[in-house]
Design an enzyme around this catalytic site. Structure first.
Site, PDB file in Angstrom:
ATOM      1  N   GLY A 113       7.151   4.794   8.396  1.00 12.45           N
ATOM      2  CA  GLY A 113       6.484   5.832   8.506  1.00 12.45           C
ATOM      3  C   GLY A 113       6.332   6.611   9.940  1.00 12.45           C
ATOM      4  O   GLY A 113       8.216   6.564  10.447  1.00 12.45           O
ATOM      5  N   SER A 114       5.682   7.055  10.048  1.00 14.15           N
ATOM      6  CA  SER A 114       6.518   7.683  11.461  1.00 14.15           C
ATOM      7  C   SER A 114       6.242   6.828  12.606  1.00 14.15           C
ATOM      8  O   SER A 114       5.428   5.791  12.562  1.00 14.15           O
ATOM      9  CB  SER A 114       5.062   8.917  11.797  1.00 14.15           C
ATOM     10  OG  SER A 114       4.053   7.631  12.062  1.00 14.15           O
ATOM     11  N   THR A 115       6.480   7.310  14.240  1.00 15.94           N
ATOM     12  CA  THR A 115       6.645   6.237  15.481  1.00 15.94           C
ATOM     13  C   THR A 115       5.044   6.249  15.501  1.00 15.94           C
ATOM     14  O   THR A 115       4.775   5.094  15.573  1.00 15.94           O
ATOM     15  CB  THR A 115       7.328   7.228  16.089  1.00 15.94           C
ATOM     16  OG1 THR A 115       8.739   6.968  15.658  1.00 15.94           O
ATOM     17  CG2 THR A 115       7.446   6.650  17.746  1.00 15.94           C
ATOM     18  N   GLU A 116       4.400   7.583  15.587  1.00 12.27           N
ATOM     19  CA  GLU A 116       3.044   7.262  15.930  1.00 12.27           C
ATOM     20  C   GLU A 116       2.345   6.318  15.578  1.00 12.27           C
ATOM     21  O   GLU A 116       1.422   5.445  15.866  1.00 12.27           O
ATOM     22  CB  GLU A 116       2.606   8.448  15.558  1.00 12.27           C
ATOM     23  CG  GLU A 116       1.250   8.993  16.369  1.00 12.27           C
ATOM     24  CD  GLU A 116       0.811  10.544  15.657  1.00 12.27           C
ATOM     25  OE1 GLU A 116       1.698  11.452  15.200  1.00 12.27           O
ATOM     26  OE2 GLU A 116      -0.572  10.510  15.652  1.00 12.27           O
ATOM     27  N   LYS A 119       0.789  -1.264   0.112  1.00 15.83           N
ATOM     28  CA  LYS A 119      -0.202  -0.032  -0.063  1.00 15.83           C
ATOM     29  C   LYS A 119       0.974   1.440  -0.244  1.00 15.83           C
ATOM     30  O   LYS A 119       1.547   1.692   1.258  1.00 15.83           O
ATOM     31  CB  LYS A 119      -0.930   0.323   1.087  1.00 15.83           C
ATOM     32  CG  LYS A 119      -2.568   1.219   1.105  1.00 15.83           C
ATOM     33  CD  LYS A 119      -2.565   1.859   2.196  1.00 15.83           C
ATOM     34  CE  LYS A 119      -1.697   3.148   2.970  1.00 15.83           C
ATOM     35  NZ  LYS A 119      -1.191   3.748   2.156  1.00 15.83           N
ATOM     36  N   GLU A 152      10.304   1.209   9.895  1.00 14.21           N
ATOM     37  CA  GLU A 152      11.267   1.717   9.584  1.00 14.21           C
ATOM     38  C   GLU A 152      10.976   3.317  10.407  1.00 14.21           C
ATOM     39  O   GLU A 152       9.992   3.693   9.454  1.00 14.21           O
ATOM     40  CB  GLU A 152      11.967   1.415   8.221  1.00 14.21           C
ATOM     41  CG  GLU A 152      13.595   2.389   8.301  1.00 14.21           C
ATOM     42  CD  GLU A 152      13.116   4.065   8.125  1.00 14.21           C
ATOM     43  OE1 GLU A 152      13.052   5.290   8.730  1.00 14.21           O
ATOM     44  OE2 GLU A 152      13.322   3.648   7.244  1.00 14.21           O
ATOM     45  N   GLY A 190       3.513   3.299  13.857  1.00 14.13           N
ATOM     46  CA  GLY A 190       4.482   2.406  13.976  1.00 14.13           C
ATOM     47  C   GLY A 190       3.920   2.127  14.756  1.00 14.13           C
ATOM     48  O   GLY A 190       3.663   0.497  14.860  1.00 14.13           O
TER      49      GLY A 190
END
Ligand code: ADP
Length: 527
Positions: A277-280, A224, A299, A282
């Site tokens: 993508g973002s840690t949030e 995606k 990552e 993730g």
């Protein structure tokens, strides 16, 4: 050749106004902006998902707009996919994995197909670079020399691994019965059906980093792309078909994170999810993956320290390196050197030098050949970055240059250098993901290291010094997945890349990536 102007929904007066602004921190326009007839023709074709080797609209029939970040015009529309589309794509991948021809290919045959994808990316390099530039906003020339060849390279690199995925023979020590003997060995097998969710900062390259190792190791994939930048992934889908990758092995589904992405991360028949993508987000992925305990690799974000010592030698090289560390890809790099830490004696000189670079950077649409920095990817990202800039000002930081949006159309932000910051400020602690560097002086290494490591992230770091012993000591002390010494942003298909702390789980690229996409089976034979 078609011009953007002829397709754009931006009123003529606005376009003229955009062109008129130029120079320091302003957005330049150009009459030379052209879309090639090839890309124009591709954009006109209806966009569909690639599922089971066939192109198909979203089950709901819905589409969403894809924007040109340079002028906010609509480039094209792509399927707004949801759970049903993800279900279909996962079923196709499962069929391909369990009963398709893919698993029966020899490793050499599989490797050749993966290699072919790399070749076809290079054959279509101009078109892919143009599409990437249009969709993401980055300068076409950069996409042509960086994103596209690097994407091809990882398919070529991983193709070689297909024939080198081996197990071990293992001597057994326990004697279960007098005279018993065993022959024990391990097999490295593909994980199965892999869901891959990628971001918008390097759309083609991130697809390549994910797909190449997954395919080289024999998995089947549902990818995606980010909703902001789905175009090169769809073009890549055509390349997979042209390369002869069997149907269902690669499925590409466009859609939003909260719908298509969430359905993929939560799907019970997906064996592994790979996310960048973002840690949030993730953390959301990890929670979604818990349902069937699928394997997860991540990552994520970064707030990377880039450290310049006064014994750096050639200060100009370090200044250029520090500018590149933050401004490359408009600061939209998870490994961007966004915290510039400079030894106090040379602090002013380095900060002024980086600011000089920032002021000279020519902003403009990615397709304008004279552009050095394009727009940020989206209105959301523009708002996010400018909110940080406002917050930093309110908190008392000093803006040496930049600090605001550039122009009124498109999502441009002026390259920004900030000093007089405190560790508590949001611009120092949080990932901005824009062309914004915060500069802090330091005096002693003992004080520097804890400060450099004082972040939830641990993706990358830079060290600039000619003192080889100090360079290695500092590199060892930094909690980061990559440390660059006297260079920055050097990434290679053979180098493992990933994060310490909240910057991720696992390493992509290099042979470390094979770990992410294989699992070990121990086989014991009683003799
Ligand atoms: P950014 O904040 O930089 O836009 P995100 O981490 O939000 O990056 O997005 C990276 C990818 O994650 C995109 O493909 C996006 O669609 C996807 N995504 C966002 N939210 C979710 C979610 N809740 N579940 C799964 N995927 C998501």
């Amino acid at each position: 050749m078609k011009t953007i102007a002829s397709r754009s929904r931006v009123p003529t007066q606005t376009r003229k106004a955009l062109r008129a602004r130029n120079g320091n921190g302003h957005v330049s326009g150009s009459t030379k902006i052209k879309i090639s007839s090839r890309v124009a023709a591709w954009l006109k074709k209806p966009k569909q998902n690639l599922i089971g080797g066939k192109w198909a609209p979203a089950a709901s029939g819905k589409l969403f707009d894809v924007f040109n970040p340079a002028d906010a015009s609509v480039i094209t529309r792509v399927p707004d996919s949801g759970k049903e589309d993800i279900n279909r794509a996962v079923s196709a991948a499962r069929r391909a994995f369990e009963s398709g021809p893919w698993r029966r290919l020899t490793p050499s045959e599989r490797g050749k197909l993966v290699w072919k994808v790399g070749d076809l990316i290079l054959e279509n390099a101009d078109e892919l670079a143009e599409l990437e530039s249009l969709d993401n906003g980055k300068p076409r020339a950069i996409a042509r020399v960086a994103d596209v060849p690097l994407a091809a390279d990882i398919f070529h690199y991983m193709a070689g691994w297909a024939t080198k995925i081996e197990g071990n023979t293992i001597p057994i020590s326990v004697s279960y019965a007098p005279g018993s003997q065993f022959h024990a060995f391990t097999l490295r097998e593909p994980v199965g059906v892999v869901g891959q969710i990628i971001p918008w900062n390097f759309p083609l390259l991130m697809a390549a980093w994910k797909l190449a190792p997954a395919l080289a190791t024999g998995n089947c994939v549902v990818l995606k792309p980010a909703e902001q930048t789905p175009l090169t992934a769809l073009r890549l889908g055509e390349i997979f078909l042209d390369a002869g990758i069997p149907e269902g092995v690669v499925n590409i589904v466009t859609g939003f994170g909260e719908t298509a992405g969430a359905a993929l991360a939560a799907h019970d028949d997906v064996d592994k999810i790979a996310f960048t993508g973002s840690t949030e987000v993730g953390k959301i992925i990890v929670r979604a993956a818990a349902g069937n305990l699928k394997k997860v690799s991540l990552e994520l974000g970064g707030k990377s320290p880039n450290i310049v010592f006064k014994d750096v030698g050639d200060l100009d090289v370090a200044i250029a390196g520090a500018a590149n560390a933050i401004f490359f890809n408009h600061g939209q790099c998870c490994c961007a050197g966004s915290r510039l830490m400079v030894e106090r004696d040379i602090f002013d000189e380095v900060v002024e030098g980086v600011a000089r670079y920032a002021k000279k950077i020519k902003l403009g649409p990615g397709l304008d050949p004279s552009t050095e920095m394009g727009p940020l990817v989206s209105e959301e990202q523009l708002n996010r970055v400018t909110n940080y800039l406002r917050q930093g000002k309110q908190e008392g930081a000093c803006y040496v240059t930049g600090g605001s949006r550039a122009g009124e159309r498109g999502y441009f932000v002026r390259p920004t250098v900030v000093k007089d910051v405190k560790p508590s400020m949001s611009i120092v602690r949080e990932e901005i993901f824009g062309p914004v560097v915060v500069a802090e002086p330091f005096t002693k290494v003992e004080e520097l290291i804890p400060r450099a490591n004082q972040t939830q992230y641990g993706l990358a770091a830079g060290v600039w010094t000619r003192d080889i012993s100090k360079a290695h000591r500092v590199a060892a002390a930094l909690k980061a997945g990559t440390v660059w010494i006297n260079c920055y942003n050097i990434l290679d298909s053979a180098l493992p890349f990933g994060g310490y702390k909240q910057s991720g789980w696992g390493r992509e690229m290099g042979h470390a990536a094979l770990e992410l996409y294989t699992q070990t089976k121990a086989v014991v034979v009683g003799l």
